[in-house]
Design an enzyme around this catalytic site. Structure first.
Site, PDB file in Angstrom:
ATOM      1  N   TYR A   1       0.844  -1.212   0.000  1.00  0.00           N
ATOM      2  CA  TYR A   1       0.000   0.000   0.000  1.00  0.00           C
ATOM      3  C   TYR A   1       0.876   1.259   0.000  1.00  0.00           C
ATOM      4  CZ  TYR A   1      -2.816   3.747   2.168  1.00  0.00           C
ATOM      5  OH  TYR A   1      -3.419   4.944   2.474  1.00  0.00           O
TER       6      TYR A   1
HETATM    7  P1  NAD Z   1     -12.323   5.426   2.031  1.00  0.00           P
HETATM    8  O1  NAD Z   1     -12.155   4.044   1.506  1.00  0.00           O
HETATM    9  O2  NAD Z   1     -13.379   5.651   3.063  1.00  0.00           O
HETATM   10  O3  NAD Z   1     -12.553   6.438   0.830  1.00  0.00           O
HETATM   11  C1  NAD Z   1     -12.000   6.247  -0.457  1.00  0.00           C
HETATM   12  C2  NAD Z   1     -13.135   6.304  -1.487  1.00  0.00           C
HETATM   13  O4  NAD Z   1     -12.578   6.210  -2.792  1.00  0.00           O
HETATM   14  C3  NAD Z   1     -14.142   5.149  -1.355  1.00  0.00           C
HETATM   15  O5  NAD Z   1     -15.446   5.647  -1.160  1.00  0.00           O
HETATM   16  C4  NAD Z   1     -13.998   4.383  -2.677  1.00  0.00           C
HETATM   17  O6  NAD Z   1     -15.238   3.835  -3.136  1.00  0.00           O
HETATM   18  C5  NAD Z   1     -13.451   5.435  -3.613  1.00  0.00           C
HETATM   19  N1  NAD Z   1     -12.671   4.900  -4.721  1.00  0.00           N
HETATM   20  C6  NAD Z   1     -11.669   3.977  -4.639  1.00  0.00           C
HETATM   21  N2  NAD Z   1     -11.177   3.728  -5.862  1.00  0.00           N
HETATM   22  C7  NAD Z   1     -11.870   4.503  -6.741  1.00  0.00           C
HETATM   23  C8  NAD Z   1     -11.817   4.681  -8.156  1.00  0.00           C
HETATM   24  N3  NAD Z   1     -10.969   3.976  -8.919  1.00  0.00           N
HETATM   25  N4  NAD Z   1     -12.659   5.553  -8.721  1.00  0.00           N
HETATM   26  C9  NAD Z   1     -13.562   6.253  -7.966  1.00  0.00           C
HETATM   27  N5  NAD Z   1     -13.651   6.113  -6.634  1.00  0.00           N
HETATM   28  C10 NAD Z   1     -12.812   5.253  -6.011  1.00  0.00           C
HETATM   29  O7  NAD Z   1     -10.882   5.858   2.603  1.00  0.00           O
HETATM   30  P2  NAD Z   1     -10.429   7.072   3.537  1.00  0.00           P
HETATM   31  O8  NAD Z   1      -9.942   6.500   4.811  1.00  0.00           O
HETATM   32  O9  NAD Z   1     -11.469   8.144   3.533  1.00  0.00           O
HETATM   33  O10 NAD Z   1      -9.140   7.579   2.738  1.00  0.00           O
HETATM   34  C11 NAD Z   1      -9.188   8.705   1.845  1.00  0.00           C
HETATM   35  C12 NAD Z   1      -7.798   8.988   1.326  1.00  0.00           C
HETATM   36  O11 NAD Z   1      -6.909   9.292   2.420  1.00  0.00           O
HETATM   37  C13 NAD Z   1      -7.144   7.819   0.601  1.00  0.00           C
HETATM   38  O12 NAD Z   1      -6.361   8.328  -0.457  1.00  0.00           O
HETATM   39  C14 NAD Z   1      -6.228   7.189   1.640  1.00  0.00           C
HETATM   40  O13 NAD Z   1      -5.148   6.499   1.057  1.00  0.00           O
HETATM   41  C15 NAD Z   1      -5.766   8.432   2.377  1.00  0.00           C
HETATM   42  N6  NAD Z   1      -5.331   8.196   3.752  1.00  0.00           N
HETATM   43  C16 NAD Z   1      -6.232   7.790   4.693  1.00  0.00           C
HETATM   44  C17 NAD Z   1      -5.802   7.610   6.007  1.00  0.00           C
HETATM   45  C18 NAD Z   1      -6.725   7.163   7.100  1.00  0.00           C
HETATM   46  O14 NAD Z   1      -6.236   6.978   8.233  1.00  0.00           O
HETATM   47  N7  NAD Z   1      -8.044   7.012   6.840  1.00  0.00           N
HETATM   48  C19 NAD Z   1      -4.462   7.842   6.345  1.00  0.00           C
HETATM   49  C20 NAD Z   1      -3.571   8.211   5.337  1.00  0.00           C
HETATM   50  C21 NAD Z   1      -4.017   8.412   4.057  1.00  0.00           C
HETATM   51  C1  UGA Z   2      -4.138   3.925   8.665  1.00  0.00           C
HETATM   52  C2  UGA Z   2      -5.024   3.758   7.425  1.00  0.00           C
HETATM   53  O1  UGA Z   2      -5.758   2.555   7.494  1.00  0.00           O
HETATM   54  C3  UGA Z   2      -4.229   3.776   6.150  1.00  0.00           C
HETATM   55  O2  UGA Z   2      -5.131   3.826   5.037  1.00  0.00           O
HETATM   56  C4  UGA Z   2      -3.364   4.986   6.163  1.00  0.00           C
HETATM   57  O3  UGA Z   2      -2.662   5.155   5.027  1.00  0.00           O
HETATM   58  C5  UGA Z   2      -2.458   4.962   7.380  1.00  0.00           C
HETATM   59  O4  UGA Z   2      -3.296   5.015   8.538  1.00  0.00           O
HETATM   60  C6  UGA Z   2      -1.529   6.130   7.443  1.00  0.00           C
HETATM   61  O5  UGA Z   2      -1.398   6.763   8.473  1.00  0.00           O
HETATM   62  O6  UGA Z   2      -0.912   6.394   6.441  1.00  0.00           O
HETATM   63  P1  UGA Z   2      -2.992   2.260  10.343  1.00  0.00           P
HETATM   64  O7  UGA Z   2      -2.036   3.167  11.036  1.00  0.00           O
HETATM   65  O8  UGA Z   2      -2.626   0.833  10.210  1.00  0.00           O
HETATM   66  O9  UGA Z   2      -3.339   2.760   8.873  1.00  0.00           O
HETATM   67  O10 UGA Z   2      -4.384   2.471  11.103  1.00  0.00           O
HETATM   68  P2  UGA Z   2      -5.296   1.475  11.916  1.00  0.00           P
HETATM   69  O11 UGA Z   2      -5.889   0.442  11.038  1.00  0.00           O
HETATM   70  O12 UGA Z   2      -6.238   2.300  12.704  1.00  0.00           O
HETATM   71  O13 UGA Z   2      -4.253   0.728  12.887  1.00  0.00           O
HETATM   72  C7  UGA Z   2      -3.587   1.431  13.942  1.00  0.00           C
HETATM   73  C8  UGA Z   2      -2.799   0.423  14.770  1.00  0.00           C
HETATM   74  O14 UGA Z   2      -3.717  -0.499  15.378  1.00  0.00           O
HETATM   75  C9  UGA Z   2      -1.809  -0.429  13.972  1.00  0.00           C
HETATM   76  O15 UGA Z   2      -0.654  -0.611  14.745  1.00  0.00           O
HETATM   77  C10 UGA Z   2      -2.511  -1.782  13.813  1.00  0.00           C
HETATM   78  O16 UGA Z   2      -1.621  -2.867  13.785  1.00  0.00           O
HETATM   79  C11 UGA Z   2      -3.360  -1.840  15.077  1.00  0.00           C
HETATM   80  N1  UGA Z   2      -4.611  -2.627  14.919  1.00  0.00           N
HETATM   81  C12 UGA Z   2      -5.441  -2.428  13.868  1.00  0.00           C
HETATM   82  C13 UGA Z   2      -4.923  -3.540  15.919  1.00  0.00           C
HETATM   83  O17 UGA Z   2      -4.168  -3.734  16.891  1.00  0.00           O
HETATM   84  N2  UGA Z   2      -6.082  -4.253  15.808  1.00  0.00           N
HETATM   85  C14 UGA Z   2      -6.956  -4.063  14.757  1.00  0.00           C
HETATM   86  O18 UGA Z   2      -8.012  -4.735  14.719  1.00  0.00           O
HETATM   87  C15 UGA Z   2      -6.626  -3.139  13.770  1.00  0.00           C
END
Ligand code: NAD
Ligand code: UGA
Length: 320
Positions: free
Chosen positions: A156
């Protein structure tokens, strides 16, 4: 002036759309409702915005032939700010056969959107959602844009780093000012159901075991979603370019976060430990000096308050 938000029905995208509409901006959202988690939850996220005449939703796949339909949503001569949030998220699932989904939605889709942005002539700004996962297992924290070498430890993270590079490359070629924000583990209302806090709060409220991966002493710089949305919103109107960390300043161990969840729910967590998963960074912490300096942005929601708000939302969403 029109704003285009990709991933508009997702966790962060849908809240950004609401923020823009609250400011009476005209917004076109794109989403293809991937079933990585229940698309009904995404329909729910976007339901209120769909009632606003300033919002148009285009159900289209950015890795396919979306260009004619998108062009049809943009009045001739209109200038467009793009927020690109569509992606296949989730660190631990990105190995093996699933990798194709990550390449399609994080690399191919980004490249096609950038081609469209360059060719259409209407895009004046491009804001990209990147991830702390590009840093990988950097031994030194805080992680800084200039001082920490990106070295992802998950497939990823590799695709998010590739997307960042594509954004920089196309920006250089087209002259469209562009910025990539590296978000650090975002939480709050609408958080994806695969993420830790969503799973933990739900488990505690239901009296089920909380599955902690590894020893629970790994740390995350958890970021409340309204702080992310505020950073994105400000970037739309500012000249910032390049790469910026966006982290909440809430670095805690997972076990400390579970303690906050116990406080917010008023219930005791039953912990169950499972092995560390490949792809997980051990510790994250953002150096946000650049963002604070250039955008005047600071995180505003402390962990205790953020967990309380996510707990409230989970109670309502699941009827608990
Ligand atoms: P999310 O899955 O809730 O939202 C992403 C949306 O994009 C979904 O609704 C999905 O249907 C849509 N999508 C995926 N592929 C597509 C495509 N080819 N065409 C059109 N739509 C498409 O995820 P999120 O947590 O809201 O993440 C949003 C962005 O932030 C992402 O780029 C993710 O990588 C980034 N991000 C999220 C986190 C986090 O902690 N949530 C952390 C770091 C980065
Ligand atoms: C999150 C998002 O899911 C990614 O899309 C994003 O890119 C990433 O943040 C980011 O910061 O870039 P992550 O940090 O793994 O990834 O977020 P969580 O899924 O909330 O996990 C946080 C921590 O909890 C991790 O250490 C994971 O191993 C742990 N975890 C997760 C558990 O212990 N149990 C679970 O059921 C899920």
């Amino acid at each position: 002036m029109l704003t285009l938000v990709t991933g508009a029905a997702g966790f962060i995208g849908s809240l950004l759309v609401e923020r823009l509409l609250a400011d009476r901006r005209a917004v076109v959202g794109i989403d293809c409702f991937r079933d990585y988690y229940d698309p009904a939850a995404k329909r729910n996220n976007i339901a209120a915005s769909l009632r606003d005449p300033l919002f148009t939703l285009l159900e289209a796949d950015l890795s396919g032939d979306f260009e004619p339909a998108l062009q049809g949503c943009i009045p001739h001569g209109e200038r467009v700010t793009v927020y690109h949030l569509a992606a296949q998220p989730g660190v631990r699932r990105s190995w093996g056969a699933n990798f194709g989904d990550y390449v399609r939605d994080n690399v191919t889709a980004t490249q096609k959107l950038l081609e469209w942005a360059s060719e259409s002539g209407c895009v004046t700004r491009f804001v990209n959602a990147s991830s702390s996962s590009v840093y990988g297992a950097s031994p030194q924290t805080p992680l800084s844009e200039a001082g920490s070498l990106p070295a992802p430890v998950s497939p990823y993270g590799v695709t998010k780093l590739a997307a960042e590079h594509l954004v920089g490359l196309y920006s250089g070629r087209s002259g469209i000012p562009s910025v990539s924000f590296r978000f650090f583990t975002v939480y709050g209302p609408r958080q994806r159901p695969d993420m830790a806090f969503h799973r933990f709060i739900l488990a505690v409220l239901r009296g089920e075991p909380v599955q902690v991966l590894d020893d629970g002493r790994q740390t995350r710089d958890f970021t409340f979603v309204s702080d992310v949305v505020e950073g994105l919103y400000r970037a739309g109107d500012s000249p910032v370019c390049g790469v910026y960390n966006l982290g909440g300043g809430n670095r805690v161990t997972l076990l400390e976060a579970v303690g906050e969840i116990e406080n917010a729910t008023g219930a005791k967590a039953i912990l169950s430990f499972a092995p560390a998963q490949p792809g997980d960074a051990r510790d994250t912490l953002a150096d946000t000096t650049r963002l604070e300096r250039d955008l005047g942005w600071k995180p505003g929601v402390p962990l205790q308050e953020g967990i309380r708000r996510e707990t409230e939302w989970i109670r309502a969403a699941y009827g608990l």
